[in-house]
Design a protein around this motif. Structure first.
Motif, PDB file in Angstrom:
ATOM      1  N   LYS A 122       0.825  -1.207   0.000  1.00  0.00           N
ATOM      2  CA  LYS A 122       0.000   0.000   0.000  1.00  0.00           C
ATOM      3  C   LYS A 122       0.861   1.260   0.000  1.00  0.00           C
ATOM      4  O   LYS A 122       0.608   2.227   0.718  1.00  0.00           O
ATOM      5  CB  LYS A 122      -0.964  -0.015   1.177  1.00  0.00           C
ATOM      6  CG  LYS A 122      -1.962  -1.174   1.092  1.00  0.00           C
ATOM      7  CD  LYS A 122      -2.897  -1.242   2.266  1.00  0.00           C
ATOM      8  CE  LYS A 122      -3.852  -2.435   2.091  1.00  0.00           C
ATOM      9  NZ  LYS A 122      -4.759  -2.616   3.245  1.00  0.00           N
ATOM     10  N   CYS A 232      -2.918  -5.547  -1.040  1.00  0.00           N
ATOM     11  CA  CYS A 232      -4.273  -5.465  -1.579  1.00  0.00           C
ATOM     12  C   CYS A 232      -4.673  -6.814  -2.186  1.00  0.00           C
ATOM     13  O   CYS A 232      -3.830  -7.545  -2.719  1.00  0.00           O
ATOM     14  CB  CYS A 232      -4.362  -4.368  -2.639  1.00  0.00           C
ATOM     15  SG  CYS A 232      -3.979  -2.707  -2.015  1.00  0.00           S
ATOM     16  N   ASP A 235      -5.595  -6.539  -8.056  1.00  0.00           N
ATOM     17  CA  ASP A 235      -4.428  -6.007  -8.743  1.00  0.00           C
ATOM     18  C   ASP A 235      -4.307  -4.503  -8.475  1.00  0.00           C
ATOM     19  O   ASP A 235      -5.303  -3.771  -8.514  1.00  0.00           O
ATOM     20  CB  ASP A 235      -4.540  -6.249 -10.255  1.00  0.00           C
ATOM     21  CG  ASP A 235      -4.468  -7.721 -10.604  1.00  0.00           C
ATOM     22  OD1 ASP A 235      -3.938  -8.487  -9.779  1.00  0.00           O
ATOM     23  OD2 ASP A 235      -4.954  -8.100 -11.690  1.00  0.00           O
ATOM     24  N   CYS A 236      -3.072  -4.071  -8.195  1.00  0.00           N
ATOM     25  CA  CYS A 236      -2.846  -2.666  -7.882  1.00  0.00           C
ATOM     26  C   CYS A 236      -1.408  -2.304  -8.204  1.00  0.00           C
ATOM     27  O   CYS A 236      -0.579  -3.159  -8.511  1.00  0.00           O
ATOM     28  CB  CYS A 236      -3.147  -2.383  -6.402  1.00  0.00           C
ATOM     29  SG  CYS A 236      -1.999  -3.203  -5.266  1.00  0.00           S
ATOM     30  N   ASP A 237      -1.110  -1.014  -8.104  1.00  0.00           N
ATOM     31  CA  ASP A 237       0.247  -0.520  -8.308  1.00  0.00           C
ATOM     32  C   ASP A 237       0.927  -0.145  -6.996  1.00  0.00           C
ATOM     33  O   ASP A 237       2.096   0.244  -6.991  1.00  0.00           O
ATOM     34  CB  ASP A 237       0.220   0.720  -9.220  1.00  0.00           C
ATOM     35  CG  ASP A 237      -0.287   0.402 -10.624  1.00  0.00           C
ATOM     36  OD1 ASP A 237      -0.022  -0.722 -11.094  1.00  0.00           O
ATOM     37  OD2 ASP A 237      -0.944   1.276 -11.227  1.00  0.00           O
ATOM     38  N   CYS A 238       0.200  -0.265  -5.879  1.00  0.00           N
ATOM     39  CA  CYS A 238       0.754   0.167  -4.591  1.00  0.00           C
ATOM     40  C   CYS A 238       1.390  -0.965  -3.808  1.00  0.00           C
ATOM     41  O   CYS A 238       1.953  -0.741  -2.732  1.00  0.00           O
ATOM     42  CB  CYS A 238      -0.328   0.849  -3.749  1.00  0.00           C
ATOM     43  SG  CYS A 238      -1.709  -0.228  -3.307  1.00  0.00           S
TER      44      CYS A 238
END
Length: 256
Positions: A122, A232, A235-238
């Motif tokens: 995150k 998370c 799917d995420c970029d953090c």
């Protein structure tokens, strides 16, 4: 790090006069058995006094990683092993755990390796360190309490080895010194199966952290599981990497 299985010899008295001057800074103490012939030098785990990191005893291997590439963009793990013969440490910095460092029968018997990985969860970076306390064979179970004590005491040295060995990365990205260090003690005995937060990396390397832990770190409790960095679910970029690079059959529990 000190030897962690039944080969340990615990002295009833440690006499300073019997120590060689060039051995006082090592991770081991030595004493001579009172024999007239074939004097044997027996390694004894140093249980007293602060642990000391010696850069001259650290060998660093970079395996497929860019020294300056941020671990939030490229996977980065540490594999640290110790030789009882040379008293030297070997640190492999790579994208995955370097299993070849502990494939021999002696390494499997001792299980004194320490592995770690950088994680971005995150948007926040953290270093996750794993130690095997017990489970696998009866000797590890028999000496579980002692192994936990040794790992606990030597962890500042381990973390300093990471910081020294990966110095270019930390110099290039000084903000990583503020990353929290999470330590996973893996054991088949509930008392020693736990997760602890040792605070920011810059503080966790302090030798006193293993002695005055309650003053320098906060512990995770069952009521504060939200403090554990969990990625998370979608799917995420953090979050990076999306899955842990360190496979472990059992996850340690937050300490009480």
């Amino acid at each position: 790090m000190a030897t962690l299985t039944a080969s340990l010899v615990l002295p009833s008295k440690l006499r300073q006069s019997s120590l060689l001057s060039d051995q006082q800074s090592s991770l081991f103490l030595y004493r001579r058995r009172p024999k007239k012939k074939n004097l044997a030098i027996v390694p004894v785990a140093r249980l007293f006094g602060p642990s000391i990191f010696e850069a001259s005893k650290l060998k660093v291997l970079f395996l497929g990683v860019d020294e300056n590439k941020h671990p939030g963009k490229l996977p980065r793990t540490y594999t640290l092993t110790h030789s009882d013969i040379t008293s030297k440490l070997t640190l492999a910095i790579s994208q995955t755990i370097n299993n070849s460092q502990f494939q021999g029968w002696y390494s499997k018997l001792q299980r004194d390796e320490v592995v770690a990985e950088w994680k971005k969860v995150k948007g926040k970076m953290s270093l996750h360190v794993h130690c095997h306390i017990s489970g696998g064979h009866f000797l590890l179970d028999l000496f579980a309490r002692f192994r936990y004590f040794i790992f606990y005491k030597e962890l500042p040295v381990v973390l300093m080895a990471f910081v020294h060995g990966d110095g270019n990365l930390l110099n290039y990205h000084p903000e990583l010194q503020e990353a929290l260090v999470w330590v996973y003690f893996h054991s088949n005995i509930p008392e020693f199966n736990k997760v602890e937060c040792w605070g920011p990396l810059k503080d966790a390397v302090a030798p006193s952290i293993g002695v005055q832990k309650d003053e320098l770190q906060f512990q995770v409790t069952p009521s504060s599981n939200s403090n554990l960095p969990e990625p998370c679910q979608e799917d995420c970029d953090c979050c990076f990497p999306p899955m842990s690079l360190i496979p472990w059959p059992e996850r340690a529990s937050p300490c009480d």
